[in-house]
Each structure stands twice: as structure tokens, then as C-alpha cells.
Design an enzyme around this catalytic site. Sequence first.
Site: not given
Ligand code: GLC
Ligand code: GLC
Length: 846
Positions: A497
Site C-alpha cells: 500500500d
Molecule cells: C496492510 C493492508 C494490506 C496491504 C499491506 C501492505 O496490511 O491491510 O492491504 O497489502 O498492509 O501494505
Molecule cells: C498505511 C500502512 C499500510 C496500510 C495502509 C492502509 O499505508 O502503512 O500498512 O495498508 O495504511 O491504508
Amino acid sequence: MDYGFFDDASREYVITRPDTPLPWLNYLGEDDFFGLCTNTGGGYTFWKDARLRRLTRYRYNNIPLDSGGRYLYVNDGGSVWNPGWKPVKAKLDRYECRVGLGYERITGEKDGLEIDLTFFIPQGRNEELWKVRVTNKSKVRKTPKLFSFQEFCFYEALNDMTNYQRTWSIGEVEVESGAIYHKTEYRERRNHYALFACTRPVAGFDTDRDAFVGVHEGLHEARAPFAGRCTNSKAFGWNPVGAHEVDLDLEPGASEDFAFVLAYVDQGEAPKFERPGVIDKSKGREVLARWSRPGAVDAALAELRAFWDGLLANFQAELPDADANRMLNVWNQYQCMATFNLSRAASLYETGIGRGMGFRDSNQDILGFVHMIPGRARERILDIAATQLSDGTCFHQYQPLTKKGNAEVGGDFYDDHLWLVLSTCAYVKETGDASILEEPVGYADRDYAKGPDGRRRHADGTPAESLLDHLETSVAYTMKKRGPHGLPLIGHADWNDCLNLNCFSKEPNESFQCAGDVAGSKAESVMIAGLFLKAAAEMSGLYAFLQRPVAAKRMEAARAEMLAAVESQAWDGEWYRRAYDAEGRPVGSRDCDEGRIFIESQAWCALGGAGADDATDAEGRPAASRGRARKALESVHRELYTEEGIVLQQPAYTRYRLELGEVSSYPPGVKENAGIFCHNNTWIHLALCELGEGDRALEYYRSICPSAKQAKIETYRSEPYVYAQMVAGRDAPCFGEAKNSWLTGTAAWTFVALSQGILGVKPDYEGLRVDPCIARSWKGFKATRRFRGATYEIEVRNPQGASKGVKRVLIDGDELGPAKAEAGKGVVLPLFPAGSAHRVVVELGD
Ligand code: GLC
Ligand code: GLC
């Protein structure tokens, strides 16, 4: 320091002191009604949706951290305490919290008075019970007074905690013989209320917070329990609470049992009022009557335990590793239920307001859940698919109550749709039920009407698009949305993300995930390419099962095209690159000064079959890509592996980079900036198993296994019974500290990595495949797997100290012919009639 231990036989984790390094959480409920409950009773309760139907209040990130919840105060001759220690924090003579499957049992004892309190949600009920047993263990008669307390929430949690100009004027309650009916907003658009009542007569009650707690007092000095009496206050506005006073009289050795009930009562179509202004309480009275019957509460708890025993029986193993054993048999599967139900919505780190169900998250959660209750997985897959748009993109999140996509977050995360292929194929392999593919689902941006058969139809009467149509759209979308290197475009981000290659945000007030223009961008993701290789292979397997060879070939051709792009454009020499940024510069390459190697592309390229040991070119000669997967995993070991798990990338970013986004926003060593993101570790475990690296797979598995962290719990800090999303990496000063426990894709994927990778028990279309990849030191293991109604009692023997390779298979004593064993892929056990049980012996070796 010791905080507890696993009681494996009871399937409980026993916490032996209340001041755990962090609040340790458990969940109540596994269907529609849920509670968060910590080891001191903290947390809250909601129906279906933690944002839209929250019944009780919790103040996140409070001081102390975990305050607010289900509290029982005791006033024993002027001495005030709580069995769960909080909020008064009086020193207890004994404290124990048994974290159970769907229940939390807290026992506190002081001055010879013992309170044994079990919180749980009975099966199929929108009711939470606090089962109480009070025992006088002293030698004198005792007349303790007990006070229950929780604060009501006005259902919509965000409004509840932000809009006091309204909420402080709307609170309303009714009380009938001490049963408290919280009816805020019932006079207008709600046809539901909350009931909080006691199954035994009460000496008094309070419903006004100021009366029970005080205006200037904290919960630890709440007025009523210290005064030893409730005031029978009736809330009007401000903050309605539910509190009861129970006066007991106990001879030495005597005990008394009763329960408190918190219920969500839905009036449905029934008349709302009994007379003007007075709510119809018939359903509430029924609830109370049900739990007031002798034995009813105990029976419901027994039923809950039996439910879990039955569910877990679908997969049980006896492994030579105690940590792996209890995680697999109990805790990992239990956590999979929580992630399946709650996605990333409500934990101690997710407030139940920000995120509903995630498209990619929930699809992955299904992988660890489908073997438990396939019918619910089926329903979920269809719900998720309905939030996909007709062009192939998806709403990134949706609200569980409305099942509608959240417009604020939107879509354009170009990995989302591919996870639907993985979840659907996992479902069909588990069940053999291909009918799901024909279910009409429809796309979120089209209008449908319901036909006479109840199914969704277009205006012209033709049925809505099928689930299979969605899978095709998903594959086609990735093939279409590719960049200059022939690799998939990334959009706002892929699984990571925080890899926001189109964001370029200089504005602290915008979200990294939503900002930036993805249209016309050329930023590409190698991770999505690898995921696509896997998804296309899954699709081709699915079509083979459906006996549609032409479609299967079409998928193979798409896969071959992507594979060619990966091998010619994404190999960096020692590993696969991670991405190309919006300017076409590589991310995750030896040419980068920081962020030279990332974990995700190594895992997914390997899992997608890139860099295979037997790769050939068009003429059948060894391809240049041969062995790259092995090399990439060796690089992971050298560059990323630590004894606490594999860090996400190296070197960590030390400054913010406009062209990379949030990944470079975090301090080095946490979250996506070189933290140990447990979720993606599991993909490496699986990739190692594909390559036969059983020793390393087990070592890596153990590096993130929470049960194995007990000896270093002062550093690890989080619950030793569930996975955390993230453990601080070696660049962080708190290397080894876990955060964001419970709601993480790690749950489902670890279950897949251990059960399907290491133990090699994999559902497949034609039967149950067995293809273990174990540590050479393992002499074998046993696993009992229920699959399509039959029970397989599998014993794997490893006399030669092998890691992988099935040599011999006996089914019910008869040798299975060699035709059934595919080279390098283990053996597919045949399907058996439902209800039958079969003994399978699998011998490894060559
Ligand atoms: C969080 C989110 C997931 C994402 C991950 C890596 O666990 O829920 O959707 O893939 O972060 O950024
Ligand atoms: C932030 C976190 C990530 C998560 C995301 C959700 O970027 O670092 O882990 O998946 O928020 O919106």
C-alpha cells in the site's frame, strides 16, 4: 518476565498477570455479533459493523492505553477492586485470564473472595454474556456488592466520538425491573435497541454516567462502587451507561452463579412502541428469560466449545515442533476466523471506523478460512466480487453492513482484482463446487433488477454477469493495463500500500493511497506481474478442471507473455526488481542507493513460476532464466533475513522520496520501510517449499511464529498466540517488537504456508494433494484433514531424512499405483464418499 503459558489441552492461553507488555486482545463472536475483549476486560461490542452498529463505547489510545470496557467492580466490605484488575488496579491475591476460542475467562481473587468471569457470545445470537461465579473462599460470611458497568455507544461510532453538540442531547433509556433498555435514536429511524440486564434480581442500577462515575472522576474512582450503592439514575441526554448493583450474601465456601446480558435487539417489522414513548420490550424480555433459565448459560458456553472443536477437527496435525503444532491446530485457525469476519476493520490498531472490508485483504483471508466453513467463504467471494467495476478495477474497501464500496478510498489499486482469482480457485479446490462460477454477481457500476427467480438481471432481462465473468475481466484488465516494459501498471499501489509511484505528494493533508493521478502513468509493478503469473496459472488449472481446453490455453498464452516480460525486463542479476517508477527508473535494483532489494517480487515471481529450475526457451533449450528463483531466494536470505523474520526491503529509505511515496515516509525499520511485514514472509516460506528447501522453510516459519517468541516477550510485547502484521526490523531501535496484531493477512497465509507448503496437504480439483516439504530432521508427522466430507488420516514418514519427494503411498494399507504420483508434485489422493475415513501413509525419499 513471564506473562503466561499455553494450556494446549484446553486450547487456552493462560495469562498470569494483568500488566502485560501491551493489552492482549481476544475476540468474542464468530458470525454477526462481535466483541473485542482484552485481558483486563477492555473493549467493545458491535453488530456486524464496528462503525455503523456499535453498542458499547471504547476510547482508543486512551490513557491508560486500554481503558473502557466490560467492568465488574466489587465492594467487599469497603475494599473496591476488579477481578480483571482494571480500572481500579487494586492488588489482587490471584489473577488469571484464560484466552479461549470465542471466550475470555478472567478470574480474580482478593481477601478470600473469588470472582470467575467469562465473557462470550453464544452461537447464532446477537447477545453477549458475562457469566459470573462469586465464591467465598474465606472462613467468614461475606456480603459483597458487585457493580457491572459499561458505556453505551450511539451506534454510529464516528458520530459518537465527534459530534457532541448532537449526541449529548439525544441519549434515552428505559429501565424495567433493573433491565436497562438503551433506546437512543429509537424514536426516529432506528428499529433496534440495546439491552443490558442481569439474570438475578438487582439491588439498584444507574444509567447516567455522571451519577455512576462522576463528572470529574475516572473509572478507577467511580462513585457508585466506592460509595457501595447505585443511585437508580435515569439518563436524559449526556452519556447513558448500563450499571447494576448486585448485593450478595455468602457463607464461607458458598458460591453464586448468574450472568449479565448485553443484547442487540432488532425489532424488524414488529411494532416499535407498546404505547407512546414506551418501547415494545417483548423481544428484550424473551432474551432475558432465555438466559435466566437454569443451566442455559453453561449450556451455551459448552456449545461454543463444541463448535470450535468441530471446526478445528477439519485440520489437525501432530508435528515434531510444539510451537508450530499449537499454532496450526488452534491459534492460527482461530485467527483466520477473526480476519475472515473482520478483515482489517476492528482491532486495537484499527478503530472500526477507518476501514471496512478490504478487497485484497478479504480475498486473501478466505485462503485460511475456506476449509472451515466453505459456505460462508462462498457468500463472501460473491459479496466481494460485487464491488468490482465492469472495467476490472475494484472498490478497495466496502462496508460490511451495506456491502457497498467506500467511495472515499475508491479504487485503482491494480493488484486487487487478481486476488479474487486466488480466492475463487481456493474455494473450488476445497469444495469441488464449480457452480459458484455461474452465480450472477454483477458489477458495482451497473444497475440490476431482481428477476422472478430472485437473481439479478439486466434491464433487458438477461442475467447479471457471472463470477467467472469477473475472473476473466480481472485477467484481461491486467493484460490490458501494462506499461513500457510490458509489466502491469501499479495504480495507487499494489499489495504494498505504501509503494505509491504516482503520488508525488508534498501535501501533508492528503492520503498517500488516494492522492496522485494514475491515469496515463507508466509506473509498473513486478509484484503484480508475479501475482498475475500465479493467477493465470490458476485460471488455466480451473479451465482444465472445467474441461475447457481452449480457455486454458488462452490463459497459458497470457501467462507466457507476462513471463517473457518478467524475465526480460525485471531480472536485476541477483534478484527480481520491484517496480519501475513513473519515470521508468527501476525500484529495487542494485542501481538504487536505497531500497535495492524488496521481498515481494522475489516471492511472487518464484510462486508464479518465473526463474524455474527447468525453464526452457521456445526451442526447448535451457532458458537464460533457469534457476533465477533459487538465486532470488538466496539473495533474500543474504540481504533480508534476520532471526526475527525477513525485512521488507534493504537498505531502508533514510529520506522521503517524492517518487516512491509512503514507503519512504516511515522511519527506517518499521512498516513497509524495512520492517518485518510478516504477511509477505509467508510467501517466501511457500516459495522455499516449491523449491524443496524444507530446512529453511521451517527456520523462517519459526522466525515469525508468535508462540516461539515467549522467551523474548519483553521485546516482542504483543500477544504470543496470534500473528502481528509487523515486527520492527533491524534498522529500528526496537528490533523485534511486534505491532498491529490480529487483523493481518499473515493469519491466512501462514496457515497456507504451514499446511499446504511445509506439510504439503493441498486441496486440488481432483483430490487432496500431499506434497510435504519438511525439515530433514523431522522423522515425519501426522495430519487429519477433512476434505469434501471424507476424513484423511495421513501419516508422513521420513526414514531417509529427506525434505521433499513422495516415494511411496499406502491408502488403507494398499499401495497406490505410480500413475497417481506426479514427478515433483507429490501425490493426489482420490476422493472418497462423504463420511468415510481413510488411513494414508506417505513415505518421503527417493
Ligand atoms: C496492510 C493492508 C494490506 C496491504 C499491506 C501492505 O496490511 O491491510 O492491504 O497489502 O498492509 O501494505
Ligand atoms: C498505511 C500502512 C499500510 C496500510 C495502509 C492502509 O499505508 O502503512 O500498512 O495498508 O495504511 O491504508
